[in-house]
Design a protein around this motif. Structure first.
Motif, PDB file in Angstrom:
ATOM      1  N   SER A   1      21.650  -7.231  28.995  1.00  0.00           N
ATOM      2  CA  SER A   1      22.773  -6.279  29.006  1.00  0.00           C
ATOM      3  C   SER A   1      22.372  -4.856  28.619  1.00  0.00           C
ATOM      4  O   SER A   1      22.649  -3.916  29.373  1.00  0.00           O
ATOM      5  CB  SER A   1      23.892  -6.787  28.089  1.00  0.00           C
ATOM      6  N   PRO A   2      21.738  -4.628  27.471  1.00  0.00           N
ATOM      7  CA  PRO A   2      21.422  -3.231  27.122  1.00  0.00           C
ATOM      8  C   PRO A   2      20.405  -2.594  28.050  1.00  0.00           C
ATOM      9  O   PRO A   2      20.532  -1.410  28.399  1.00  0.00           O
ATOM     10  CB  PRO A   2      20.888  -3.334  25.683  1.00  0.00           C
ATOM     11  N   ILE A   3      19.384  -3.361  28.473  1.00  0.00           N
ATOM     12  CA  ILE A   3      18.368  -2.783  29.360  1.00  0.00           C
ATOM     13  C   ILE A   3      18.986  -2.431  30.705  1.00  0.00           C
ATOM     14  O   ILE A   3      18.728  -1.359  31.267  1.00  0.00           O
ATOM     15  CB  ILE A   3      17.191  -3.753  29.528  1.00  0.00           C
ATOM     16  N   TYR A   4      19.808  -3.328  31.232  1.00  0.00           N
ATOM     17  CA  TYR A   4      20.447  -3.064  32.520  1.00  0.00           C
ATOM     18  C   TYR A   4      21.388  -1.868  32.432  1.00  0.00           C
ATOM     19  O   TYR A   4      21.422  -1.025  33.332  1.00  0.00           O
ATOM     20  CB  TYR A   4      21.215  -4.299  32.993  1.00  0.00           C
ATOM     21  N   TYR A   5      22.145  -1.780  31.344  1.00  0.00           N
ATOM     22  CA  TYR A   5      23.077  -0.656  31.206  1.00  0.00           C
ATOM     23  C   TYR A   5      22.329   0.671  31.160  1.00  0.00           C
ATOM     24  O   TYR A   5      22.726   1.643  31.796  1.00  0.00           O
ATOM     25  CB  TYR A   5      23.919  -0.833  29.941  1.00  0.00           C
ATOM     26  N   VAL A   6      21.224   0.707  30.411  1.00  0.00           N
ATOM     27  CA  VAL A   6      20.445   1.945  30.302  1.00  0.00           C
ATOM     28  C   VAL A   6      19.853   2.334  31.652  1.00  0.00           C
ATOM     29  O   VAL A   6      19.954   3.489  32.091  1.00  0.00           O
ATOM     30  CB  VAL A   6      19.336   1.784  29.250  1.00  0.00           C
ATOM     31  N   MET A   7      19.251   1.374  32.355  1.00  0.00           N
ATOM     32  CA  MET A   7      18.618   1.676  33.638  1.00  0.00           C
ATOM     33  C   MET A   7      19.646   2.045  34.705  1.00  0.00           C
ATOM     34  O   MET A   7      19.470   3.019  35.450  1.00  0.00           O
ATOM     35  CB  MET A   7      17.787   0.476  34.098  1.00  0.00           C
ATOM     36  N   PHE A   8      20.724   1.279  34.771  1.00  0.00           N
ATOM     37  CA  PHE A   8      21.749   1.543  35.776  1.00  0.00           C
ATOM     38  C   PHE A   8      22.409   2.903  35.553  1.00  0.00           C
ATOM     39  O   PHE A   8      22.602   3.681  36.496  1.00  0.00           O
ATOM     40  CB  PHE A   8      22.806   0.435  35.747  1.00  0.00           C
ATOM     41  N   THR A   9      22.751   3.207  34.303  1.00  0.00           N
ATOM     42  CA  THR A   9      23.391   4.488  33.995  1.00  0.00           C
ATOM     43  C   THR A   9      22.473   5.658  34.329  1.00  0.00           C
ATOM     44  O   THR A   9      22.892   6.644  34.951  1.00  0.00           O
ATOM     45  CB  THR A   9      23.779   4.533  32.504  1.00  0.00           C
TER      46      THR A   9
ATOM     47  N   LYS B   1      25.149  -7.802  17.895  1.00  0.00           N
ATOM     48  CA  LYS B   1      25.695  -9.060  18.401  1.00  0.00           C
ATOM     49  C   LYS B   1      24.630 -10.147  18.430  1.00  0.00           C
ATOM     50  O   LYS B   1      24.885 -11.304  18.112  1.00  0.00           O
ATOM     51  CB  LYS B   1      26.262  -8.853  19.807  1.00  0.00           C
ATOM     52  N   GLU B   2      23.401  -9.767  18.813  1.00  0.00           N
ATOM     53  CA  GLU B   2      22.314 -10.737  18.867  1.00  0.00           C
ATOM     54  C   GLU B   2      21.983 -11.257  17.484  1.00  0.00           C
ATOM     55  O   GLU B   2      21.774 -12.467  17.293  1.00  0.00           O
ATOM     56  CB  GLU B   2      21.084 -10.094  19.502  1.00  0.00           C
TER      57      GLU B   2
ATOM     58  N   THR C   1      21.936   4.842  22.930  1.00  0.00           N
ATOM     59  CA  THR C   1      21.476   4.347  21.629  1.00  0.00           C
ATOM     60  C   THR C   1      22.547   3.480  20.963  1.00  0.00           C
ATOM     61  O   THR C   1      22.252   2.411  20.413  1.00  0.00           O
ATOM     62  CB  THR C   1      21.113   5.527  20.712  1.00  0.00           C
ATOM     63  N   GLY C   2      23.794   3.941  21.009  1.00  0.00           N
ATOM     64  CA  GLY C   2      24.883   3.150  20.444  1.00  0.00           C
ATOM     65  C   GLY C   2      25.051   1.820  21.139  1.00  0.00           C
ATOM     66  O   GLY C   2      25.329   0.793  20.499  1.00  0.00           O
ATOM     67  N   THR C   3      24.875   1.795  22.470  1.00  0.00           N
ATOM     68  CA  THR C   3      24.985   0.539  23.215  1.00  0.00           C
ATOM     69  C   THR C   3      23.909  -0.448  22.783  1.00  0.00           C
ATOM     70  O   THR C   3      24.182  -1.643  22.587  1.00  0.00           O
ATOM     71  CB  THR C   3      24.853   0.820  24.724  1.00  0.00           C
ATOM     72  N   ILE C   4      22.690   0.031  22.627  1.00  0.00           N
ATOM     73  CA  ILE C   4      21.596  -0.842  22.198  1.00  0.00           C
ATOM     74  C   ILE C   4      21.864  -1.378  20.791  1.00  0.00           C
ATOM     75  O   ILE C   4      21.625  -2.560  20.502  1.00  0.00           O
ATOM     76  CB  ILE C   4      20.267  -0.075  22.259  1.00  0.00           C
ATOM     77  N   MET C   5      22.393  -0.528  19.908  1.00  0.00           N
ATOM     78  CA  MET C   5      22.696  -0.987  18.548  1.00  0.00           C
ATOM     79  C   MET C   5      23.796  -2.044  18.551  1.00  0.00           C
ATOM     80  O   MET C   5      23.743  -3.023  17.788  1.00  0.00           O
ATOM     81  CB  MET C   5      23.095   0.209  17.678  1.00  0.00           C
TER      82      MET C   5
END
Length: 292
Positions: free
Chosen positions: A192-200, A243-244, A234-238
């Protein structure tokens, strides 16, 4: 319950479609992080899930970054026809980006996926993120065509409209296919975080090149937008990290026999151990003495 969930997902996608029609991708795409904040807060207050300090900090970072992006977002220029959008798409800058994207995707699919797809998460996510950036610009063109048609300027007769529809369908199918492969192979908390960063990132780059979102903006405004984007990412990754960690801590249940020991002694006096099962003895839990 499943039908309600599907209806909510469809409603969210329709809202995204409308947002891309009326606002630049540099504004719409980063604000998608607000959905993560809403889901985290609902889980905390409704489902009584604990929101750790790292999660709170992630929410604050996403909100601050979103405010910065909204304040410095460029003004949207509404094209007068799909043909005008097509002329933007065939300009050298975007053609270079599109060709480079297709070459990278072809290399990932034909060469890297068979060899490293099951071990390197960047293979699948690179494919679906790259195709996703082309999906957004195609969806935006379709949305503009629908809006102009509803305003009385029929865009259905233009072949460019149907070409954008075909491109969007191909990109969406490819994007969903490889995203599902990534989710089947790797953990959701990592995908989820990697995909969100790359897609955005790729979506903002593609839209900026094609629609010239930053044209006429000052350097300070562009720098502020990128700072806001980095803050959101950064906030998304945190948030996903929090959650993890919460999932891992809840999964680590206490071992019920951690205060004792088990001894299993097997008699070796016979050639056939299976015949001596009844003669074996199982020394059950020997509780350790309680501390004084």
């Amino acid at each position: 319950m499943s039908s309600l969930l599907i209806a909510q997902v469809l409603l969210g996608e329709i809202a995204n479609f409308v947002a891309y029609t009326f606002a630049p991708a540099v504004l719409v795409t980063p604000l998608g992080a607000l959905s993560i904040i809403v889901s985290s807060l609902l889980a905390h207050f409704v489902l009584k899930e604990r929101l750790e300090k790292l999660g709170v900090l992630g929410c604050v970072s996403c909100i601050v970054g979103s405010v910065i992006v909204v304040i410095h977002a460029p003004q949207e220029h509404m094209p007068n026809s799909v043909e005008e959008i097509w002329n933007l798409a065939i300009q050298p800058g975007f053609l270079t980006y599109a060709v480079a994207t297709l070459v990278v995707v072809a290399a990932l699919v034909l060469f890297f996926e068979p060899r490293y797809g099951q071990t390197n998460i960047m293979i699948y996510l690179g494919i679906c993120s790259s195709m996703g950036s082309l999906t957004v610009v195609s969806i935006k063109a379709i949305g503009v065509a629908i809006k102009l048609t509803l305003d009385g300027m029929n865009q259905v007769a233009y072949p460019h409209t149907w070409l954008f529809v075909i491109i969007a369908i191909i990109c969406v199918v490819s994007q969903i296919n490889y995203l599902n492969k990534a989710l089947d192979t790797f953990d959701l908390a990592v995908v989820s975080p990697i995909y969100y960063v790359m897609f955005t990132t790729l979506t903002i780059v593609a839209s900026g090149i094609m629609f010239k979102d930053w044209a006429g903006q000052s350097f300070s405004s562009i720098a502020s937008e990128f700072c806001g984007l980095i803050t959101i990412l950064t906030g998304t990754i945190m948030l996903h990290t929090a959650k993890e960690e919460e999932t891992c801590s809840s999964a680590a249940l206490p071992w019920p026999l951690d205060r004792g020991s088990i001894s299993w002694c097997i008699s070796l006096g016979s050639d056939n151990l299976l015949k001596n099962v009844n003669e074996d003895y199982f020394a059950a839990l020997q509780s350790s003495p309680a501390p004084v």
